[in-house]
Motif scaffolding. Sequence first.
Motif, PDB file in Angstrom:
ATOM      1  N   UNK A 109     -40.572  42.141 -52.013  1.00  0.00           N
ATOM      2  CA  UNK A 109     -41.932  41.649 -52.174  1.00  0.00           C
ATOM      3  C   UNK A 109     -42.780  42.721 -52.840  1.00  0.00           C
ATOM      4  N   UNK A 110     -43.833  42.282 -53.524  1.00  0.00           N
ATOM      5  CA  UNK A 110     -44.726  43.170 -54.246  1.00  0.00           C
ATOM      6  C   UNK A 110     -46.147  42.885 -53.800  1.00  0.00           C
ATOM      7  N   UNK A 111     -46.877  43.961 -53.489  1.00  0.00           N
ATOM      8  CA  UNK A 111     -48.305  43.853 -53.177  1.00  0.00           C
ATOM      9  C   UNK A 111     -49.050  44.399 -54.385  1.00  0.00           C
ATOM     10  N   UNK A 112     -49.863  43.560 -55.020  1.00  0.00           N
ATOM     11  CA  UNK A 112     -50.604  43.966 -56.210  1.00  0.00           C
ATOM     12  C   UNK A 112     -52.079  44.050 -55.865  1.00  0.00           C
ATOM     13  N   UNK A 113     -52.713  45.160 -56.238  1.00  0.00           N
ATOM     14  CA  UNK A 113     -54.154  45.322 -56.029  1.00  0.00           C
ATOM     15  C   UNK A 113     -54.811  45.577 -57.371  1.00  0.00           C
ATOM     16  N   UNK A 114     -56.093  45.269 -57.436  1.00  0.00           N
ATOM     17  CA  UNK A 114     -56.841  45.429 -58.675  1.00  0.00           C
ATOM     18  C   UNK A 114     -58.290  45.738 -58.308  1.00  0.00           C
TER      19      UNK A 114
ATOM     20  N   UNK B   3     -49.088  55.252 -49.505  1.00  0.00           N
ATOM     21  CA  UNK B   3     -49.600  54.030 -50.106  1.00  0.00           C
ATOM     22  C   UNK B   3     -50.130  54.316 -51.507  1.00  0.00           C
ATOM     23  N   UNK B   4     -50.150  53.299 -52.352  1.00  0.00           N
ATOM     24  CA  UNK B   4     -50.638  53.501 -53.713  1.00  0.00           C
ATOM     25  C   UNK B   4     -51.435  52.288 -54.182  1.00  0.00           C
ATOM     26  N   UNK B   5     -52.155  52.458 -55.315  1.00  0.00           N
ATOM     27  CA  UNK B   5     -52.911  51.372 -55.936  1.00  0.00           C
ATOM     28  C   UNK B   5     -52.039  50.689 -56.978  1.00  0.00           C
ATOM     29  N   UNK B   6     -52.442  49.502 -57.431  1.00  0.00           N
ATOM     30  CA  UNK B   6     -51.706  48.777 -58.459  1.00  0.00           C
ATOM     31  C   UNK B   6     -50.629  47.915 -57.840  1.00  0.00           C
TER      32      UNK B   6
ATOM     33  N   UNK C 159     -33.700  30.092 -40.301  1.00  0.00           N
ATOM     34  CA  UNK C 159     -33.548  31.296 -41.099  1.00  0.00           C
ATOM     35  C   UNK C 159     -33.037  32.452 -40.261  1.00  0.00           C
ATOM     36  N   UNK C 160     -32.367  33.364 -40.909  1.00  0.00           N
ATOM     37  CA  UNK C 160     -31.865  34.561 -40.251  1.00  0.00           C
ATOM     38  C   UNK C 160     -32.276  35.755 -41.093  1.00  0.00           C
ATOM     39  N   UNK C 161     -33.214  36.557 -40.581  1.00  0.00           N
ATOM     40  CA  UNK C 161     -33.633  37.769 -41.271  1.00  0.00           C
ATOM     41  C   UNK C 161     -32.739  38.902 -40.796  1.00  0.00           C
ATOM     42  N   UNK C 162     -31.942  39.450 -41.702  1.00  0.00           N
ATOM     43  CA  UNK C 162     -31.059  40.559 -41.371  1.00  0.00           C
ATOM     44  C   UNK C 162     -31.813  41.879 -41.521  1.00  0.00           C
ATOM     45  N   UNK C 163     -32.573  42.013 -42.613  1.00  0.00           N
ATOM     46  CA  UNK C 163     -33.423  43.177 -42.809  1.00  0.00           C
ATOM     47  C   UNK C 163     -34.842  42.676 -43.034  1.00  0.00           C
ATOM     48  N   UNK C 164     -35.773  43.191 -42.249  1.00  0.00           N
ATOM     49  CA  UNK C 164     -37.184  42.836 -42.381  1.00  0.00           C
ATOM     50  C   UNK C 164     -37.790  43.671 -43.492  1.00  0.00           C
ATOM     51  N   UNK C 165     -38.476  43.003 -44.432  1.00  0.00           N
ATOM     52  CA  UNK C 165     -39.150  43.718 -45.505  1.00  0.00           C
ATOM     53  C   UNK C 165     -40.308  44.537 -44.960  1.00  0.00           C
ATOM     54  N   UNK C 166     -40.534  45.715 -45.532  1.00  0.00           N
ATOM     55  CA  UNK C 166     -41.638  46.587 -45.095  1.00  0.00           C
ATOM     56  C   UNK C 166     -42.321  47.175 -46.321  1.00  0.00           C
ATOM     57  N   UNK C 167     -43.652  47.268 -46.220  1.00  0.00           N
ATOM     58  CA  UNK C 167     -44.398  47.857 -47.320  1.00  0.00           C
ATOM     59  C   UNK C 167     -45.714  48.452 -46.852  1.00  0.00           C
ATOM     60  N   UNK C 168     -46.262  49.346 -47.669  1.00  0.00           N
ATOM     61  CA  UNK C 168     -47.591  49.900 -47.408  1.00  0.00           C
ATOM     62  C   UNK C 168     -48.267  50.155 -48.750  1.00  0.00           C
ATOM     63  N   UNK C 169     -49.562  49.947 -48.797  1.00  0.00           N
ATOM     64  CA  UNK C 169     -50.321  50.143 -50.019  1.00  0.00           C
ATOM     65  C   UNK C 169     -51.786  50.330 -49.637  1.00  0.00           C
TER      66      UNK C 169
ATOM     67  N   UNK D 145     -56.038  51.159 -46.136  1.00  0.00           N
ATOM     68  CA  UNK D 145     -54.581  51.300 -46.116  1.00  0.00           C
ATOM     69  C   UNK D 145     -53.966  50.124 -45.361  1.00  0.00           C
ATOM     70  N   UNK D 146     -52.985  49.477 -45.982  1.00  0.00           N
ATOM     71  CA  UNK D 146     -52.345  48.291 -45.420  1.00  0.00           C
ATOM     72  C   UNK D 146     -50.871  48.590 -45.163  1.00  0.00           C
TER      73      UNK D 146
END
Length: 153
Positions: free
Chosen positions: A72-77, A39-42, A140-150, A128-129
């Motif tokens: 998708x983008x997760x932005x932290x500040x 995970x990272x900041x920003x 809707x049909x999701x073929x690939x589920x988006x995944x992220x960690x930050x 940590x998220x």
Amino acid sequence: MNKRTGITGGTSRIGRFIAIAFAALAVMFVVTPSAAAQPSFGSTNFSLPVVGLNIQSDGYVGGESLFVYSTLVAHTDASQPGKTLFLHNGSHCGCTVNWRNLDTGATGSWTMPPVAEWDPWKPTGVGRIEATARIDSNIGLTIITGRGSWTVP
């Protein structure tokens, strides 16, 4: 024509094409980096994009196109402690992000609005998220589920 099933040769070719397409997507899914990356900041791009189809029950295609490919983008500040701003690169997916704070156990979700929000910063808590994102439409049909960690400061 196959007398037992009533299936013609054309239908089986379509079936093979669909099987090959899903196999190609599976390979793309396996080769893509995992959501368990550090995970990272920003601003942090989700490690997997949301891929699929977005159709509403009235036949309206959500967003700008039927086919969705959006990272998708997760932005932290540091000036917004304990909060995350969700954005997207690519087509508007009409997605719902379900997140979990691994340090506090808190969970929540955020649904991408069709227009800009008044207060887009969402309370996720400090820590940590990890999150997943799926297309949120009636048909809707999701073929690939988006995944992220930050990490949220």
